[in-house]
Design a protein around this motif. Structure first.
Motif, mmCIF file in Angstrom:
data_model
loop_
_atom_site.group_PDB
_atom_site.id
_atom_site.type_symbol
_atom_site.label_atom_id
_atom_site.label_comp_id
_atom_site.label_asym_id
_atom_site.label_seq_id
_atom_site.Cartn_x
_atom_site.Cartn_y
_atom_site.Cartn_z
ATOM 1 N N ALA A 76 0.837 -1.207 0.000
ATOM 2 C CA ALA A 76 0.000 0.000 0.000
ATOM 3 C C ALA A 76 0.870 1.256 0.000
ATOM 4 O O ALA A 76 0.578 2.222 -0.718
ATOM 5 C CB ALA A 76 -0.942 -0.005 1.201
ATOM 6 N N ALA A 77 1.949 1.244 0.774
ATOM 7 C CA ALA A 77 2.867 2.394 0.796
ATOM 8 C C ALA A 77 3.547 2.569 -0.561
ATOM 9 O O ALA A 77 3.692 3.695 -1.046
ATOM 10 C CB ALA A 77 3.900 2.227 1.904
ATOM 11 N N GLU A 78 3.924 1.470 -1.186
ATOM 12 C CA GLU A 78 4.555 1.550 -2.508
ATOM 13 C C GLU A 78 3.588 2.071 -3.560
ATOM 14 O O GLU A 78 3.982 2.815 -4.459
ATOM 15 C CB GLU A 78 5.135 0.197 -2.904
ATOM 16 C CG GLU A 78 6.379 -0.155 -2.101
ATOM 17 C CD GLU A 78 6.934 -1.537 -2.394
ATOM 18 O OE1 GLU A 78 6.174 -2.432 -2.847
ATOM 19 O OE2 GLU A 78 8.142 -1.737 -2.145
ATOM 20 N N ARG A 79 2.317 1.726 -3.446
ATOM 21 C CA ARG A 79 1.326 2.254 -4.394
ATOM 22 C C ARG A 79 1.168 3.771 -4.263
ATOM 23 O O ARG A 79 0.744 4.431 -5.209
ATOM 24 C CB ARG A 79 -0.018 1.536 -4.233
ATOM 25 C CG ARG A 79 -0.006 0.131 -4.840
ATOM 26 C CD ARG A 79 -1.384 -0.502 -4.876
ATOM 27 N NE ARG A 79 -1.934 -0.797 -3.560
ATOM 28 C CZ ARG A 79 -1.591 -1.835 -2.804
ATOM 29 N NH1 ARG A 79 -0.688 -2.702 -3.226
ATOM 30 N NH2 ARG A 79 -2.174 -2.023 -1.622
ATOM 31 N N LEU A 80 1.546 4.291 -3.103
ATOM 32 C CA LEU A 80 1.528 5.741 -2.904
ATOM 33 C C LEU A 80 2.821 6.400 -3.385
ATOM 34 O O LEU A 80 2.966 7.611 -3.309
ATOM 35 C CB LEU A 80 1.306 6.069 -1.420
ATOM 36 C CG LEU A 80 -0.075 5.721 -0.879
ATOM 37 C CD1 LEU A 80 -0.106 5.857 0.634
ATOM 38 C CD2 LEU A 80 -1.131 6.607 -1.521
ATOM 39 N N GLY A 81 3.777 5.589 -3.844
ATOM 40 C CA GLY A 81 5.029 6.114 -4.368
ATOM 41 C C GLY A 81 6.238 5.911 -3.480
ATOM 42 O O GLY A 81 7.353 6.249 -3.853
ATOM 43 N N PHE A 82 6.063 5.350 -2.293
ATOM 44 C CA PHE A 82 7.186 5.109 -1.390
ATOM 45 C C PHE A 82 8.052 3.976 -1.938
ATOM 46 O O PHE A 82 7.540 2.942 -2.369
ATOM 47 C CB PHE A 82 6.673 4.744 0.011
ATOM 48 C CG PHE A 82 7.766 4.392 0.966
ATOM 49 C CD1 PHE A 82 8.608 5.375 1.471
ATOM 50 C CD2 PHE A 82 7.957 3.084 1.373
ATOM 51 C CE1 PHE A 82 9.628 5.053 2.351
ATOM 52 C CE2 PHE A 82 8.971 2.751 2.257
ATOM 53 C CZ PHE A 82 9.804 3.739 2.749
ATOM 54 N N ARG A 83 9.366 4.195 -1.923
ATOM 55 C CA ARG A 83 10.313 3.171 -2.352
ATOM 56 C C ARG A 83 11.402 3.030 -1.305
ATOM 57 O O ARG A 83 12.245 3.918 -1.154
ATOM 58 C CB ARG A 83 10.954 3.537 -3.698
ATOM 59 C CG ARG A 83 9.986 3.640 -4.856
ATOM 60 C CD ARG A 83 9.431 2.264 -5.251
ATOM 61 N NE ARG A 83 8.449 2.363 -6.317
ATOM 62 C CZ ARG A 83 7.143 2.434 -6.150
ATOM 63 N NH1 ARG A 83 6.631 2.453 -4.933
ATOM 64 N NH2 ARG A 83 6.315 2.484 -7.170
ATOM 65 N N PRO A 84 11.414 1.912 -0.561
ATOM 66 C CA PRO A 84 12.486 1.723 0.422
ATOM 67 C C PRO A 84 13.832 1.589 -0.293
ATOM 68 O O PRO A 84 13.908 1.017 -1.380
ATOM 69 C CB PRO A 84 12.116 0.439 1.147
ATOM 70 C CG PRO A 84 10.927 -0.124 0.472
ATOM 71 C CD PRO A 84 10.469 0.826 -0.583
#
Length: 139
Positions: A76-84
């Motif tokens: 869900a965080a990655e779908r918002l654009g977050f990339r660890p």
């Protein structure tokens, strides 16, 4: 008017759990893998939910859609654009998540007694938190 941004309280709590995990990992001769993994799982879960809440998710939505599923939270965080920045984070999250969400961390701890595994897990979680701090909007 307040400078409080949604999700910041979760990030603050995540940082506390990560610090606790680092403390447990630094104890000489300590074999508290379950406690360390519990703290890491909580830190990961709360840090990812802080991203979601900063982008409009409510506590209720996080409870309904994510619960304690670290894989869902990361997705869900990655779908918002977050990339660890840590490439090994996703495989670690995939390993930890089923044990974290079912409260069976003792079973994972029994299978992973190597100190290097725990050191890497703490380092990855701490890097995730640094990434989240940089990614969240500033007050």
């Amino acid at each position: 008017m307040t400078n409080h941004l949604p999700g910041r309280h979760l990030l603050h709590n995540a940082l506390g759990f990560a610090a606790a995990a680092r403390h447990v990992a630094s104890m000489p001769g300590c074999h508290a893998g379950e406690l360390l993994l519990q703290n890491l799982g909580n830190a990961i879960e709360l840090s990812l939910k802080s991203i979601l809440q900063a982008h409009g998710w409510s506590d209720d939505r996080c409870r309904r859609e994510i619960r304690h599923d670290l894989v869902k939270a990361l997705g869900a965080a990655e779908r918002l654009g977050f990339r660890p920045s840590e490439p090994a984070l996703a495989p670690f999250v995939a390993l930890l998540s089923p044990f974290h969400r079912s409260h069976r961390l003792a079973a994972l701890s029994a299978r992973t007694s190597q100190a290097a595994f725990y050191d890497d897990a703490v380092a990855m979680t701490e890097q995730l938190l640094r990434d989240v701090v940089l990614w969240l909007p500033r007050p």
